[in-house]
Design a protein around this motif. Structure first.
Motif, PDB file in Angstrom:
ATOM      1  N   MET A 260     -20.659   6.232  14.186  1.00 54.97           N
ATOM      2  CA  MET A 260     -21.173   5.484  15.354  1.00 54.97           C
ATOM      3  C   MET A 260     -20.429   5.870  16.634  1.00 54.97           C
ATOM      4  O   MET A 260     -21.067   6.288  17.602  1.00 54.97           O
ATOM      5  CB  MET A 260     -21.044   3.966  15.142  1.00 54.97           C
ATOM      6  N   PRO A 261     -19.095   5.737  16.654  1.00 57.48           N
ATOM      7  CA  PRO A 261     -18.409   6.112  17.896  1.00 57.48           C
ATOM      8  C   PRO A 261     -18.549   7.600  18.234  1.00 57.48           C
ATOM      9  O   PRO A 261     -18.724   7.958  19.391  1.00 57.48           O
ATOM     10  CB  PRO A 261     -16.944   5.767  17.630  1.00 57.48           C
ATOM     11  N   LEU A 262     -18.500   8.457  17.204  1.00 61.84           N
ATOM     12  CA  LEU A 262     -18.577   9.898  17.493  1.00 61.84           C
ATOM     13  C   LEU A 262     -19.941  10.275  18.067  1.00 61.84           C
ATOM     14  O   LEU A 262     -20.026  11.069  19.010  1.00 61.84           O
ATOM     15  CB  LEU A 262     -18.282  10.711  16.225  1.00 61.84           C
ATOM     16  N   SER A 263     -21.031   9.682  17.514  1.00 68.58           N
ATOM     17  CA  SER A 263     -22.357  10.004  18.064  1.00 68.58           C
ATOM     18  C   SER A 263     -22.472   9.478  19.494  1.00 68.58           C
ATOM     19  O   SER A 263     -23.099  10.120  20.348  1.00 68.58           O
ATOM     20  CB  SER A 263     -23.477   9.461  17.163  1.00 68.58           C
ATOM     21  N   GLY A 264     -21.855   8.292  19.762  1.00 69.92           N
ATOM     22  CA  GLY A 264     -21.880   7.750  21.129  1.00 69.92           C
ATOM     23  C   GLY A 264     -21.104   8.637  22.095  1.00 69.92           C
ATOM     24  O   GLY A 264     -21.569   8.946  23.192  1.00 69.92           O
ATOM     25  N   TRP A 265     -19.938   9.064  21.652  1.00 70.60           N
ATOM     26  CA  TRP A 265     -19.077   9.927  22.495  1.00 70.60           C
ATOM     27  C   TRP A 265     -19.775  11.265  22.775  1.00 70.60           C
ATOM     28  O   TRP A 265     -19.819  11.747  23.915  1.00 70.60           O
ATOM     29  CB  TRP A 265     -17.746  10.119  21.756  1.00 70.60           C
ATOM     30  N   LEU A 266     -20.374  11.838  21.694  1.00 68.35           N
ATOM     31  CA  LEU A 266     -21.088  13.110  21.871  1.00 68.35           C
ATOM     32  C   LEU A 266     -22.282  12.924  22.809  1.00 68.35           C
ATOM     33  O   LEU A 266     -22.562  13.776  23.659  1.00 68.35           O
ATOM     34  CB  LEU A 266     -21.580  13.619  20.508  1.00 68.35           C
ATOM     35  N   MET A 267     -22.983  11.770  22.647  1.00 67.50           N
ATOM     36  CA  MET A 267     -24.153  11.492  23.492  1.00 67.50           C
ATOM     37  C   MET A 267     -23.753  11.457  24.968  1.00 67.50           C
ATOM     38  O   MET A 267     -24.393  12.093  25.814  1.00 67.50           O
ATOM     39  CB  MET A 267     -24.755  10.137  23.077  1.00 67.50           C
ATOM     40  N   SER A 268     -22.681  10.720  25.254  1.00 68.34           N
ATOM     41  CA  SER A 268     -22.228  10.622  26.651  1.00 68.34           C
ATOM     42  C   SER A 268     -21.781  11.989  27.170  1.00 68.34           C
ATOM     43  O   SER A 268     -22.055  12.348  28.321  1.00 68.34           O
ATOM     44  CB  SER A 268     -21.080   9.623  26.767  1.00 68.34           C
ATOM     45  N   SER A 269     -21.099  12.756  26.305  1.00 66.79           N
ATOM     46  CA  SER A 269     -20.654  14.099  26.714  1.00 66.79           C
ATOM     47  C   SER A 269     -21.850  14.975  27.067  1.00 66.79           C
ATOM     48  O   SER A 269     -21.815  15.707  28.067  1.00 66.79           O
ATOM     49  CB  SER A 269     -19.864  14.780  25.593  1.00 66.79           C
ATOM     50  N   ALA A 270     -22.918  14.886  26.248  1.00 66.87           N
ATOM     51  CA  ALA A 270     -24.083  15.750  26.462  1.00 66.87           C
ATOM     52  C   ALA A 270     -24.770  15.455  27.787  1.00 66.87           C
ATOM     53  O   ALA A 270     -25.545  16.267  28.296  1.00 66.87           O
ATOM     54  CB  ALA A 270     -25.076  15.587  25.303  1.00 66.87           C
TER      55      ALA A 270
END
Ligand code: HEM
Ligand code: HEM
Length: 190
Positions: free
Chosen positions: A103-113
């Motif tokens: 959950m946090p990693l997908s959120g972090w990656l999403m914001s990075s993208a």
């Protein structure tokens, strides 16, 4: 009560991780749904900033919790549990641990993208994990949403199972995850 888990109950550290992370997960869903209802603007961004900070806190706590668990075996499941129940309990716990990272990693990656910054309560900013990419953003946004639905479903199953153990089976499964409780099986027979 000892800090470390014993063969019959969770220790204070494991309990603290469990209830702190559970409270943060509830906070995460609340913030995300409050933000979802708002038009784009300062209030939505403020709620999402909080959501990201708490989400990154979950990631840090999940790392510590997993390390603690690797050094402190959890209590054994009650001997009376059916084989299917045991498999379900273990699968739920494994799925939770995977989701506490995913959950946090997908959120972090999403914001990075999207090149949206991820700060931690305004104290510092986490680095971007990937370069700006709209296709990746769309994919990661859907992934974050689908994973949150899975997490929600598993949490409902998990809570119902805990209540079933306590009120139906009348065993120690819920009590041994609660602080300041005496195990039912330790009570003297009337
Ligand atoms: C345990 C941690 C997390 C949980 C349980 C969680 C849960 C959720 C949920 C339920 C939603 C609403 C999904 C929907 O549209 O229906 C959401 C949206 C969102 N999350 Fe998280 N999240 C977590 C961590 C993070 C992190 C660490 C970040 C970023 C660093 C993040 C960024 C976002 C953003 C930007 C949205 C809004 C997406 C949109 O515009 O639709 N989340 N999250
Ligand atoms: C959504 C929030 C929650 C998450 C992410 C979560 C996660 C977990 C995880 C990963 C474990 C396994 C612990 C380990 O062995 O390392 C666990 C155990 C447990 N959880 Fe939760 N939990 C949540 C909410 C709850 C709630 C609300 C209850 C009570 C109604 C509850 C009751 C329990 C109990 C009783 C155990 C111990 C099970 C056993 O002894 O095998 N959990 N939880």
């Amino acid at each position: 009560m000892p800090n470390r888990s014993s063969p019959t109950r969770y220790g204070t550290v494991a309990q603290a991780f469990h209830w702190l992370i559970a409270a943060l997960i509830v906070t995460q869903f609340t913030l995300a749904y409050l933000a979802d209802d708002l038009p784009i603007g300062i209030h939505k961004l403020a709620l999402l900033a909080r959501h990201k900070s708490f989400g990154m806190t979950v990631l840090m706590l999940a790392i510590l919790r997993l390390l603690w668990r690797l050094k402190n075996a959890p209590p054994d499941l009650p001997s009376g549990m059916a084989p299917l129940e045991r498999v379900l309990a273990r699968a739920t716990h494994v799925a939770f641990y995977v989701l506490l990272f995913a959950m946090p990693l997908s959120g972090w990656l999403m914001s990075s993208a999207k090149n949206y910054s991820v700060s931690w309560f305004g104290l510092f900013t986490w680095p971007n994990l990937i370069a700006k990419n709209e296709t990746a953003f769309d994919l990661l946004r859907s992934t974050h949403e689908i994973l949150s639905d899975v997490l929600f479903a598993i949490a409902i199953l998990h809570i119902l199972a805990a209540l079933k153990h306590h009120f139906w089976n009348k065993d120690d499964v819920l009590l041994r995850m609660l602080p300041l409780t005496k195990l039912a099986q330790a009570k003297p027979e009337k």
